[in-house]
Design a protein around this motif. Sequence first.
Motif, PDB file in Angstrom:
ATOM      1  N   ARG A  92     -88.250  31.572 -46.373  1.00 54.84           N
ATOM      2  CA  ARG A  92     -87.195  32.405 -46.947  1.00 54.84           C
ATOM      3  C   ARG A  92     -86.547  31.737 -48.159  1.00 54.84           C
ATOM      4  O   ARG A  92     -86.180  32.413 -49.129  1.00 54.84           O
ATOM      5  N   THR A  93     -86.416  30.436 -48.096  1.00 53.98           N
ATOM      6  CA  THR A  93     -85.838  29.721 -49.232  1.00 53.98           C
ATOM      7  C   THR A  93     -86.749  29.818 -50.447  1.00 53.98           C
ATOM      8  O   THR A  93     -86.272  29.981 -51.584  1.00 53.98           O
ATOM      9  N   MET A  94     -88.056  29.702 -50.222  1.00 50.62           N
ATOM     10  CA  MET A  94     -89.010  29.834 -51.327  1.00 50.62           C
ATOM     11  C   MET A  94     -88.928  31.221 -51.958  1.00 50.62           C
ATOM     12  O   MET A  94     -89.023  31.366 -53.181  1.00 50.62           O
ATOM     13  N   LEU A  95     -88.756  32.239 -51.137  1.00 49.75           N
ATOM     14  CA  LEU A  95     -88.627  33.597 -51.678  1.00 49.75           C
ATOM     15  C   LEU A  95     -87.359  33.729 -52.529  1.00 49.75           C
ATOM     16  O   LEU A  95     -87.363  34.400 -53.565  1.00 49.75           O
ATOM     17  N   PHE A  96     -86.284  33.064 -52.108  1.00 43.73           N
ATOM     18  CA  PHE A  96     -85.035  33.110 -52.872  1.00 43.73           C
ATOM     19  C   PHE A  96     -85.190  32.463 -54.246  1.00 43.73           C
ATOM     20  O   PHE A  96     -84.487  32.833 -55.199  1.00 43.73           O
ATOM     21  N   LEU A  97     -86.121  31.494 -54.352  1.00 46.21           N
ATOM     22  CA  LEU A  97     -86.343  30.801 -55.617  1.00 46.21           C
ATOM     23  C   LEU A  97     -86.813  31.737 -56.731  1.00 46.21           C
ATOM     24  O   LEU A  97     -86.759  31.394 -57.909  1.00 46.21           O
ATOM     25  N   MET A  98     -87.315  32.901 -56.343  1.00 44.62           N
ATOM     26  CA  MET A  98     -87.716  33.886 -57.353  1.00 44.62           C
ATOM     27  C   MET A  98     -86.571  34.205 -58.294  1.00 44.62           C
ATOM     28  O   MET A  98     -86.772  34.366 -59.511  1.00 44.62           O
ATOM     29  N   LEU A  99     -85.355  34.330 -57.739  1.00 45.85           N
ATOM     30  CA  LEU A  99     -84.207  34.824 -58.513  1.00 45.85           C
ATOM     31  C   LEU A  99     -83.885  33.967 -59.730  1.00 45.85           C
ATOM     32  O   LEU A  99     -83.872  34.484 -60.859  1.00 45.85           O
ATOM     33  N   PRO A 100     -83.628  32.655 -59.575  1.00 47.07           N
ATOM     34  CA  PRO A 100     -83.319  31.854 -60.772  1.00 47.07           C
ATOM     35  C   PRO A 100     -84.493  31.740 -61.732  1.00 47.07           C
ATOM     36  O   PRO A 100     -84.293  31.546 -62.933  1.00 47.07           O
ATOM     37  N   THR A 101     -85.719  31.869 -61.209  1.00 43.77           N
ATOM     38  CA  THR A 101     -86.891  31.811 -62.096  1.00 43.77           C
ATOM     39  C   THR A 101     -86.943  33.031 -62.996  1.00 43.77           C
ATOM     40  O   THR A 101     -87.201  32.925 -64.207  1.00 43.77           O
ATOM     41  N   VAL A 102     -86.703  34.193 -62.426  1.00 49.58           N
ATOM     42  CA  VAL A 102     -86.674  35.426 -63.223  1.00 49.58           C
ATOM     43  C   VAL A 102     -85.509  35.380 -64.212  1.00 49.58           C
ATOM     44  O   VAL A 102     -85.641  35.780 -65.379  1.00 49.58           O
ATOM     45  N   ILE A 103     -84.353  34.872 -63.754  1.00 48.96           N
ATOM     46  CA  ILE A 103     -83.174  34.777 -64.633  1.00 48.96           C
ATOM     47  C   ILE A 103     -83.477  33.913 -65.855  1.00 48.96           C
ATOM     48  O   ILE A 103     -83.045  34.228 -66.977  1.00 48.96           O
ATOM     49  N   PHE A 104     -84.221  32.822 -65.668  1.00 51.71           N
ATOM     50  CA  PHE A 104     -84.572  31.952 -66.791  1.00 51.71           C
ATOM     51  C   PHE A 104     -85.266  32.735 -67.891  1.00 51.71           C
ATOM     52  O   PHE A 104     -84.862  32.677 -69.068  1.00 51.71           O
ATOM     53  N   TRP A 105     -86.316  33.478 -67.520  1.00 49.42           N
ATOM     54  CA  TRP A 105     -87.093  34.179 -68.540  1.00 49.42           C
ATOM     55  C   TRP A 105     -86.316  35.342 -69.147  1.00 49.42           C
ATOM     56  O   TRP A 105     -86.497  35.668 -70.328  1.00 49.42           O
ATOM     57  N   VAL A 106     -85.434  35.972 -68.373  1.00 47.74           N
ATOM     58  CA  VAL A 106     -84.580  37.037 -68.922  1.00 47.74           C
ATOM     59  C   VAL A 106     -83.626  36.462 -69.969  1.00 47.74           C
ATOM     60  O   VAL A 106     -83.434  37.038 -71.046  1.00 47.74           O
TER      61      VAL A 106
END
Length: 475
Positions: A92-106
């Motif tokens: 579940r923690t790994m899935l949460f890591l998606m959020l800041p990664t997407v925010i970086f590219w945005v």
Amino acid sequence: MSDKDTPIEYQFTNTKHQYLAAVIGNLMFCAHGSMMGWPGPALPILLSENTPLKTGPLSNEQLSWIGSISALAAILGTFTFGFFTMFLGSKRTMLFLMLPTVIFWVLIYIGDSYYHVLIARFSTGWTGGGVQTTVILYISDIANDDIRGRLGSFSPLSRNTGVLIVYILGATIPYKIVPCIFVFIPIIFGILFFFLPNTPQYLLEKGQVLKAEKSLKFYKGYTGKSVDEVIAFSAEFERQKVIAKKLKVDERIMLKDIFNRHSMKGLLNGITLAGLVHLSASLVIVTYSVVIFQKVGVVHFDPYISSITIAVMQIMGTLCTTHLSDSMGRKILLIISLLGSACGLFAFSLYSYLKENGSDLSAFEWVPIASLSFVIFIASAGILPLFFVVTVENLPSKIRTVGLTICNIFLNLASFICLKLFPTLTVIIGLHGCMLIFGIACILGSLYILFVIKETKGISMDAVQSKNHSTNNSC
């Protein structure tokens, strides 16, 4: 049948689901690698008069913070995601890591000021602190003992692949198109990883026995077609239930769990290896490669080509780890890696010293590139990927998450110190002096590994802990 008989009488050889999970899970490392590598091709644009930032070209002070803030943010990320992992589990923690990664590219896509880029780089470090903890713990929980090192080496391979891809695309396509491509990596990861089961150990700790049994069958490739397999699986599942029950009873970590000889030795090994990761100069070389080549007088090589060469050498080194960590052994590979790094650093230091003192080395201009490429290759084949594997294997199971968090804090602190001080030290003691210090540190590190670190190749993590505990008690 005792637990000790299980690995001797039967081996779970159907490991395709473990490889599948490792590949999907490491898409997150690939995504982080692309975030790490983004400054390479992007900074020359942000420093130029044609910068897309409305605040204008970056100043040297702004450049230094963009380069180093990720290391400070990684410390926060290590705390944050280490805490999440303890309560939510690695999946579940790994899935949460998606959020800041997407925010970086945005932020990279819409950002038009220095502060947008700074926040994006902060997101890089925050994500990195989580990736370093969660992915390694996830893989160590699902992997067979005989391939644990191989699967663990997928993480740096994936990260370096992300670096290479962003170097290539960043040098060939427009600045604003890059984030539009790389934003899909974390999204694809999330979709695929969502359907994988959580680790058996986590499910058992939460009392979800049926789900844990189903998860263990998935990761072990259980078919139930032979009596030996059925008996071996039953013994393995009972062993994991005993471990989970013990951890649940002792779920609360006390100071005595950390401040005892067994735990402190594991932490000391992890912290020492964390320091050696950056004292191998690999991150300094990757970050300041163009500046280093300019200082040493190498001006006939395109900086983009140089950065791509470095990224290729990283991947080649990591590929060697994938094959050698479970055949040659962790200890010997670490020693070879550090001694090899020392040789490359000494060669570069000698060239730099002679160049600074007026020697004509025009016939040997290939030496700086060859020596630093060798350092990157040999470090990527040993100390860089094996830090995580060996650290996890040497930490007692009860404090493994907390211990890895502590070691990652020191890893990122060492990263910040090296990246911040290197430019200043090159002025004070010269480029050759800096590389000489790094080389000496590698020699001392190889001696530490020779006399202190124990070999863990092909040994279950429980057996490693029992061996370390008995060794400590006999001292």
